[in-house]
Design an enzyme around this catalytic site. Sequence first.
Site, short mmCIF file in Angstrom:
data_model
loop_
_atom_site.label_atom_id
_atom_site.label_comp_id
_atom_site.label_asym_id
_atom_site.label_seq_id
_atom_site.Cartn_x
_atom_site.Cartn_y
_atom_site.Cartn_z
N GLY A 138 -3.67 2.27 -6.42
CA GLY A 138 -3.10 0.93 -6.60
C GLY A 138 -1.59 1.01 -6.64
O GLY A 138 -0.99 1.92 -6.07
N SER A 139 -0.99 0.06 -7.36
CA SER A 139 0.47 0.00 -7.38
C SER A 139 1.05 1.07 -8.28
O SER A 139 0.38 1.62 -9.15
CB SER A 139 0.90 -1.38 -7.89
OG SER A 139 0.49 -1.50 -9.24
N GLY A 177 -0.07 2.72 -11.95
CA GLY A 177 -0.07 4.16 -12.19
C GLY A 177 0.76 4.55 -13.40
O GLY A 177 0.41 5.47 -14.13
N GLU A 198 -2.97 7.67 -6.59
CA GLU A 198 -2.61 7.35 -5.21
C GLU A 198 -1.97 5.98 -5.25
O GLU A 198 -2.66 4.97 -5.27
CB GLU A 198 -3.88 7.40 -4.34
CG GLU A 198 -3.59 7.70 -2.89
CD GLU A 198 -3.56 6.46 -2.08
OE1 GLU A 198 -2.43 5.94 -1.87
OE2 GLU A 198 -4.62 5.98 -1.66
N CYS A 255 -1.73 0.99 1.97
CA CYS A 255 -0.70 1.78 1.28
C CYS A 255 0.08 2.59 2.30
O CYS A 255 1.20 3.01 2.04
CB CYS A 255 -1.31 2.65 0.20
SG CYS A 255 -2.62 3.66 0.80
#
Length: 500
Positions: A232-233, A237, A254, A288
């Site tokens: 995700g963003s 994270g 990730e 992404c």
Amino acid sequence: MDTPQDILRNLGLNSSVLTGGTLIARSPIDGAELAQVREHTVAQAHSAITRARQASQAWRDVPAPRRGELIRLFGETLRQHKSELGRLVSLEAGKIVAEGEGEVQEMIDICDFAVGLSRQLYGLTIASERPGHRMMETWHPLGVVGVISAFNFPVAVWAWNSALAIVCGNAVVWKPSEKTPLTALACQALFAQAMQRFGDAPAGLSEVLIGGREVGEALVDSHTVALVSATGSTRMGRQVGPRVAQRFGRVLLELGGNNAIIVGPTADLDMAARGIVFGAIGTAGQRCTTTRRLIVHESVADELLQRLHKAYASAPIGNPLDSGNLVGPLIDRVSFDAMQTALTAAREQGGKVTGGERVLADQYPDAWYVRPAIAEMPGQTDVVCHETFAPILYVMRYKEFGDALAMQNGVPQGLSSAIFTNDLREAETFLSAAGSDCGIANVNIGTSGAEIGGAFGGEKETGGGRESGSDAWRNYMRRATNTINYSRNLPLAQGIKFGE
Ligand code: UN1
């Protein structure tokens, strides 16, 4: 098989989970309500984690090649339902059908990979410094693996993680994005079919948690969850990483990308243009790995931009279920607003912006279709250094190759990167230690659409995690170093004499 209800029914899912719940699933295609999904409570999340732990304790004793058989059956089930599941991905995430099906193909591919892997969970044998001794490594399952996934790859990211985690002997608890609960339930139903065919897999091997922040936190904070793999963003994270680390859990992150393509003076501009267009407007800029920056040599910039503008002008935008369209909607209004904010900033920072406006608003008043934007920037300004999850391609020109490399590496993120060139020196420099600082560095291929066989992930604010192919399986196992003494003496390492 048109409505999600039909699809889910075909997959054997009980329709009671789709009505009367508190999580409203909407299609970004037209904003229509798809289902009212039941959410899990925190107590239910804890029960799911407990079930998963029990399952993992039985599953770790099953020989790995036999565990691979379950994933083989799952891959087979996915093959049978590829178009249905791909369509559901389109309905719920707004991808064009080809990309929805492509995502399911990634799931199938990782299943194949994991089946092979189930016979290759190798450890090393290491030369011991002591006579009559042998050293080796053995790899054991971690136990319970938590997966947190994003809306934009609502099924493949889970599959990358769980296919590997399960052949490695773990159980998986999955918290999908609140924006895509239906595809998660569909995956769960398909996995249940594979479990049934397999016969004696322990219940609880694969759990899904539908809900918001609280159930995600239950996963993140549970000492039972040995590894949290989160996609995700970077903002997400920053929260998940330290919280898991606090309890000495493992994390695999990730996160955001800000992927650039360098186009050198010798590049094949046809190929470059095609790679850039797919990378920048594919999935409506919501991968992404989306190409967000173009760093182009001044000698070919005008020519390339002309081609790009032409391709952008003719790219059909519209309902992703119609096979003629190449650009579907943004996921929601929040995304649209973020895109507009970024474009305003780009203009303020000296950019010349083409496109970016909302389209099809009359036809779809509750959906957010946009014309992909190209922003020619005077340099790598502040806005260019941020990931905006929308189809904006920032373009910068360069004179010297070293400056292009510095620009490529001069952002906080480090996921994917590419160079289009026919100059061997440029290509090799780009791939060298002094070249791209990203987890993915390509030559004459764009930044997105990676195959599953390679390790996937990136550096810096992308989080450092690696999923999918190569040796990423090691993330899902713990390593034990074993020293075995088959002599009749007990020599100490480092030649130490202790009381002799
Ligand atoms: C993502 O956007 O989270 O390389 C994953 C790609 C795909 C995966 C993207 N294979 O574009």
